[in-house]
Motif scaffolding. Structure first.
Motif, PDB file in Angstrom:
ATOM      1  N   GLN A 105     -79.540 -42.687 -58.405  1.00 22.79           N
ATOM      2  CA  GLN A 105     -79.394 -41.754 -57.287  1.00 22.79           C
ATOM      3  C   GLN A 105     -80.667 -40.929 -57.149  1.00 22.79           C
ATOM      4  OE1 GLN A 105     -76.915 -38.388 -58.035  1.00 22.79           O
ATOM      5  NE2 GLN A 105     -77.008 -37.650 -55.934  1.00 22.79           N
ATOM      6  N   ILE A 106     -81.137 -40.788 -55.905  1.00 28.71           N
ATOM      7  CA  ILE A 106     -82.255 -39.895 -55.596  1.00 28.71           C
ATOM      8  C   ILE A 106     -81.823 -39.016 -54.437  1.00 28.71           C
ATOM      9  CG2 ILE A 106     -84.671 -39.694 -54.917  1.00 28.71           C
ATOM     10  CD1 ILE A 106     -85.108 -42.546 -55.751  1.00 28.71           C
ATOM     11  N   SER A 107     -82.192 -37.759 -54.504  1.00 29.38           N
ATOM     12  CA  SER A 107     -81.858 -36.840 -53.421  1.00 29.38           C
ATOM     13  C   SER A 107     -83.043 -35.941 -53.124  1.00 29.38           C
ATOM     14  CB  SER A 107     -80.641 -35.999 -53.827  1.00 29.38           C
ATOM     15  OG  SER A 107     -80.210 -35.228 -52.738  1.00 29.38           O
ATOM     16  N   ASP A 108     -83.028 -35.377 -51.930  1.00 26.94           N
ATOM     17  CA  ASP A 108     -83.965 -34.327 -51.537  1.00 26.94           C
ATOM     18  C   ASP A 108     -85.430 -34.744 -51.635  1.00 26.94           C
ATOM     19  OD1 ASP A 108     -82.273 -31.607 -51.127  1.00 26.94           O
ATOM     20  OD2 ASP A 108     -81.329 -32.908 -52.619  1.00 26.94           O
ATOM     21  N   LEU A 109     -85.754 -35.857 -50.971  1.00 25.41           N
ATOM     22  CA  LEU A 109     -87.140 -36.319 -50.928  1.00 25.41           C
ATOM     23  C   LEU A 109     -87.999 -35.401 -50.067  1.00 25.41           C
ATOM     24  CD1 LEU A 109     -86.481 -40.109 -50.297  1.00 25.41           C
ATOM     25  CD2 LEU A 109     -86.636 -38.910 -52.474  1.00 25.41           C
ATOM     26  N   HIS A 110     -87.446 -34.905 -48.982  1.00 24.58           N
ATOM     27  CA  HIS A 110     -88.128 -33.971 -48.067  1.00 24.58           C
ATOM     28  C   HIS A 110     -89.490 -34.501 -47.598  1.00 24.58           C
ATOM     29  CE1 HIS A 110     -85.200 -30.708 -48.351  1.00 24.58           C
ATOM     30  NE2 HIS A 110     -85.086 -31.015 -49.632  1.00 24.58           N
ATOM     31  N   LEU A 111     -89.517 -35.764 -47.159  1.00 26.70           N
ATOM     32  CA  LEU A 111     -90.758 -36.324 -46.624  1.00 26.70           C
ATOM     33  C   LEU A 111     -91.061 -35.741 -45.242  1.00 26.70           C
ATOM     34  CD1 LEU A 111     -90.307 -40.079 -47.578  1.00 26.70           C
ATOM     35  CD2 LEU A 111     -91.454 -38.273 -48.864  1.00 26.70           C
ATOM     36  N   PHE A 112     -92.333 -35.734 -44.888  1.00 30.68           N
ATOM     37  CA  PHE A 112     -92.790 -35.185 -43.603  1.00 30.68           C
ATOM     38  C   PHE A 112     -93.311 -36.311 -42.716  1.00 30.68           C
ATOM     39  CE2 PHE A 112     -93.119 -31.607 -46.497  1.00 30.68           C
ATOM     40  CZ  PHE A 112     -92.731 -30.520 -45.734  1.00 30.68           C
ATOM     41  N   ALA A 113     -93.521 -35.997 -41.435  1.00 26.64           N
ATOM     42  CA  ALA A 113     -94.096 -36.961 -40.495  1.00 26.64           C
ATOM     43  C   ALA A 113     -95.481 -37.390 -40.964  1.00 26.64           C
ATOM     44  CB  ALA A 113     -94.169 -36.364 -39.093  1.00 26.64           C
ATOM     45  N   ASP A 121     -96.338 -31.978 -53.290  1.00 22.05           N
ATOM     46  CA  ASP A 121     -96.600 -33.073 -52.356  1.00 22.05           C
ATOM     47  C   ASP A 121     -95.391 -34.000 -52.453  1.00 22.05           C
ATOM     48  OD1 ASP A 121     -97.297 -35.626 -51.343  1.00 22.05           O
ATOM     49  OD2 ASP A 121     -99.417 -35.325 -51.805  1.00 22.05           O
ATOM     50  N   THR A 122     -94.507 -33.898 -51.470  1.00 23.44           N
ATOM     51  CA  THR A 122     -93.221 -34.587 -51.573  1.00 23.44           C
ATOM     52  C   THR A 122     -93.362 -36.112 -51.582  1.00 23.44           C
ATOM     53  OG1 THR A 122     -92.875 -34.445 -49.172  1.00 23.44           O
ATOM     54  CG2 THR A 122     -91.958 -32.672 -50.526  1.00 23.44           C
ATOM     55  N   GLU A 123     -94.314 -36.624 -50.832  1.00 22.44           N
ATOM     56  CA  GLU A 123     -94.483 -38.078 -50.803  1.00 22.44           C
ATOM     57  C   GLU A 123     -95.026 -38.598 -52.131  1.00 22.44           C
ATOM     58  OE1 GLU A 123     -95.811 -41.618 -47.835  1.00 22.44           O
ATOM     59  OE2 GLU A 123     -95.936 -39.554 -47.201  1.00 22.44           O
ATOM     60  N   SER A 124     -96.019 -37.918 -52.690  1.00 23.52           N
ATOM     61  CA  SER A 124     -96.543 -38.332 -54.000  1.00 23.52           C
ATOM     62  C   SER A 124     -95.464 -38.259 -55.067  1.00 23.52           C
ATOM     63  CB  SER A 124     -97.741 -37.459 -54.389  1.00 23.52           C
ATOM     64  OG  SER A 124     -98.820 -37.713 -53.532  1.00 23.52           O
ATOM     65  N   SER A 125     -94.643 -37.222 -55.003  1.00 25.58           N
ATOM     66  CA  SER A 125     -93.553 -37.072 -55.961  1.00 25.58           C
ATOM     67  C   SER A 125     -92.578 -38.248 -55.842  1.00 25.58           C
ATOM     68  CB  SER A 125     -92.829 -35.747 -55.720  1.00 25.58           C
ATOM     69  OG  SER A 125     -91.729 -35.616 -56.575  1.00 25.58           O
ATOM     70  N   PHE A 126     -92.198 -38.589 -54.604  1.00 29.38           N
ATOM     71  CA  PHE A 126     -91.299 -39.722 -54.403  1.00 29.38           C
ATOM     72  C   PHE A 126     -91.923 -41.021 -54.900  1.00 29.38           C
ATOM     73  CE2 PHE A 126     -90.214 -43.349 -51.642  1.00 29.38           C
ATOM     74  CZ  PHE A 126     -88.970 -43.611 -52.191  1.00 29.38           C
ATOM     75  N   LEU A 127     -93.206 -41.226 -54.632  1.00 34.83           N
ATOM     76  CA  LEU A 127     -93.858 -42.465 -55.068  1.00 34.83           C
ATOM     77  C   LEU A 127     -93.880 -42.589 -56.589  1.00 34.83           C
ATOM     78  CD1 LEU A 127     -96.727 -42.700 -52.430  1.00 34.83           C
ATOM     79  CD2 LEU A 127     -94.624 -44.077 -52.556  1.00 34.83           C
ATOM     80  N   GLU A 128     -94.007 -41.463 -57.297  1.00 37.68           N
ATOM     81  CA  GLU A 128     -93.930 -41.500 -58.761  1.00 37.68           C
ATOM     82  C   GLU A 128     -92.531 -41.883 -59.226  1.00 37.68           C
ATOM     83  OE1 GLU A 128     -96.297 -41.229 -61.182  1.00 37.68           O
ATOM     84  OE2 GLU A 128     -97.674 -41.360 -59.476  1.00 37.68           O
ATOM     85  N   VAL A 129     -91.516 -41.343 -58.557  1.00 41.26           N
ATOM     86  CA  VAL A 129     -90.132 -41.703 -58.888  1.00 41.26           C
ATOM     87  C   VAL A 129     -89.907 -43.187 -58.597  1.00 41.26           C
ATOM     88  CG1 VAL A 129     -87.706 -41.335 -58.250  1.00 41.26           C
ATOM     89  CG2 VAL A 129     -89.232 -39.375 -58.560  1.00 41.26           C
ATOM     90  N   GLN A 130     -90.412 -43.657 -57.463  1.00 40.27           N
ATOM     91  CA  GLN A 130     -90.277 -45.064 -57.106  1.00 40.27           C
ATOM     92  C   GLN A 130     -90.931 -45.957 -58.159  1.00 40.27           C
ATOM     93  OE1 GLN A 130     -91.484 -46.037 -53.112  1.00 40.27           O
ATOM     94  NE2 GLN A 130     -91.683 -48.194 -53.596  1.00 40.27           N
ATOM     95  N   LYS A 131     -92.096 -45.544 -58.636  1.00 38.27           N
ATOM     96  CA  LYS A 131     -92.790 -46.316 -59.668  1.00 38.27           C
ATOM     97  C   LYS A 131     -91.952 -46.376 -60.954  1.00 38.27           C
ATOM     98  CE  LYS A 131     -97.059 -45.143 -60.184  1.00 38.27           C
ATOM     99  NZ  LYS A 131     -98.312 -44.509 -60.661  1.00 38.27           N
TER     100      LYS A 131
END
Length: 191
Positions: free
Chosen positions: A7-15, A25-35
């Motif tokens: 489960q992942i929640s609250d990615l808060h990505l931007f346009a 940096d929400t996108e970098s954080s998500f990419l680390e989780v994805q990795k």
């Protein structure tokens, strides 16, 4: 039978990529989780995204999320949080291994994803229609002798955080009344 779920929640990505929320940096954080997910052995059977996938609710944020998720060979299901725009999510978050279904089964498990989004509000609410649908899904899963994992974005009780408790599910007793009717619910998760 085991079903391996992340489960992942609250990615808060931007346009626009690499924007920050509260200094992150929400996108970098998500990419680390994805990795980290991609490195799991074995890979999960399912990925559940439990809301606030975009901070700004933009089509661009959801489209980039879809592109990122294509790198994971994992069936992914999602639900909306208070920062999301459900209509835009429905348009952008489908295809490949990305699924918009809110009720599905794996092995002897039934997964039910509830929409607690109230557009324009931080707090969540489950409509009479949603609760009726939930009851029907729970009856169906009980008839099939399935265990149930139920997911929603908004916490159905106080978590002891002033910030998070402002976005809690309103009138959670209505949800608990339905849940009390069934003894095969094994897990309730929220974002």
């Amino acid at each position: 039978m085991t079903v391996y779920v992340v489960q992942i929640s609250d990615l808060h990505l931007f346009a626009k990529p690499h924007r920050q929320l509260l200094g992150v940096d929400t996108e970098s954080s998500f990419l680390e989780v994805q990795k980290a997910i991609a490195a799991l052995d074995p890979l999960p059977d399912l990925l559940l995204l439990t809301g606030d996938l975009a901070q700004d609710g933009s089509a661009a944020a959801y489209a980039r999320l879809r592109e990122h998720l294509q790198a994971l060979p994992i069936d992914t299901y999602w639900l909306a949080g208070n920062h999301d725009r459900l209509h835009t999510m429905n348009l952008e978050l489908q295809g490949g291994r990305l699924h918009a279904e809110k009720s599905f089964s794996r092995e002897n498990w039934s997964f039910i994803l509830l929409n607690s989004l109230v557009p324009g509000k931080d707090s969540g609410y489950l409509t009479d229609r949603t609760l009726l649908w939930l009851r029907q899904e729970l009856q169906r899963s009980r008839a099939n002798h399935y265990h149930v994992l139920l997911a929603l974005h908004h916490p159905p009780f106080s978590v002891g955080s002033d910030w998070l408790d402002q976005s809690a599910l309103q009138q959670p007793e209505r949800l608990f009344e339905v849940l009390d009717e069934f003894d095969h619910i094994r897990l309730v998760i929220f974002g």
